[in-house]
Write a protein that holds these residues in place. Structure first.
Motif, PDB file in Angstrom:
ATOM      1  N   ARG A  68     -52.372 -57.600  19.896  1.00  0.00           N
ATOM      2  CA  ARG A  68     -53.173 -58.507  20.723  1.00  0.00           C
ATOM      3  C   ARG A  68     -54.453 -57.800  21.149  1.00  0.00           C
ATOM      4  O   ARG A  68     -54.456 -56.594  21.377  1.00  0.00           O
ATOM      5  N   PRO A  69     -55.538 -58.549  21.291  1.00  0.00           N
ATOM      6  CA  PRO A  69     -56.806 -57.939  21.728  1.00  0.00           C
ATOM      7  C   PRO A  69     -56.696 -57.360  23.135  1.00  0.00           C
ATOM      8  O   PRO A  69     -55.877 -57.803  23.931  1.00  0.00           O
ATOM      9  N   ASN A  72     -60.807 -59.524  25.259  1.00  0.00           N
ATOM     10  CA  ASN A  72     -61.373 -60.783  24.802  1.00  0.00           C
ATOM     11  C   ASN A  72     -60.474 -61.396  23.727  1.00  0.00           C
ATOM     12  O   ASN A  72     -60.385 -60.870  22.614  1.00  0.00           O
ATOM     13  N   PRO A  73     -59.799 -62.508  24.030  1.00  0.00           N
ATOM     14  CA  PRO A  73     -58.884 -63.100  23.050  1.00  0.00           C
ATOM     15  C   PRO A  73     -59.572 -63.609  21.784  1.00  0.00           C
ATOM     16  O   PRO A  73     -58.912 -63.890  20.798  1.00  0.00           O
ATOM     17  N   LYS A  74     -60.904 -63.714  21.810  1.00  0.00           N
ATOM     18  CA  LYS A  74     -61.633 -64.162  20.623  1.00  0.00           C
ATOM     19  C   LYS A  74     -61.890 -63.024  19.630  1.00  0.00           C
ATOM     20  O   LYS A  74     -62.298 -63.261  18.504  1.00  0.00           O
ATOM     21  N   LYS A  75     -61.659 -61.795  20.059  1.00  0.00           N
ATOM     22  CA  LYS A  75     -61.852 -60.640  19.195  1.00  0.00           C
ATOM     23  C   LYS A  75     -60.504 -60.189  18.633  1.00  0.00           C
ATOM     24  O   LYS A  75     -59.467 -60.390  19.256  1.00  0.00           O
ATOM     25  N   PRO A  76     -60.502 -59.561  17.466  1.00  0.00           N
ATOM     26  CA  PRO A  76     -59.229 -59.082  16.898  1.00  0.00           C
ATOM     27  C   PRO A  76     -58.683 -57.897  17.694  1.00  0.00           C
ATOM     28  O   PRO A  76     -59.416 -57.209  18.399  1.00  0.00           O
TER      29      PRO A  76
END
Length: 108
Positions: A68-69, A72-76
């Motif tokens: 999990r990042p 930032n959940p939008k980043k890998p």
């Protein structure tokens, strides 16, 4: 893991690249993350303990292990870099190659 056999071309090996010996399967980061967790848990080390011994940030360790990042959940998720894995290997007092073996091991 990519599917391939020794007689298969790189173009038919999903996710593979070609080298002089034929298709090379992609790196297995899921197996590497599991291996890291297994070693850490076997030693009964918390993330904080491994962070203190390795100098790698706790958030980075959690991200590498969990997939999990960090923020930032939008980043890998972080996969770490060579220095990160070197520091972890030193903290565990094992050779870097031993720590990274599951990355390309076809029989984990």
């Amino acid at each position: 893991m990519a599917s391939h056999d020794s007689g298969e071309s790189a173009s038919r090996c999903t996710g593979c690249v070609q080298d002089d010996d034929g298709p090379v399967p992609p790196a297995n980061f899921a197996a590497l993350s599991l291996h890291l967790r297994r070693i850490r848990v076997e030693r009964d080390w918390s993330y904080d303990e491994l962070a203190a011994r390795s100098g790698v940030g706790r958030a980075t360790l959690v991200s590498i292990e969990s997939g999990r990042p960090r923020r930032n959940p939008k980043k890998p998720a972080s996969r770490g870099n060579l220095e990160t894995w070197y520091r972890i290997a030193r903290a565990f007092d094992i050779p870097l190659g031993e720590l990274l073996k599951p990355l390309y091991d076809e029989n984990p």
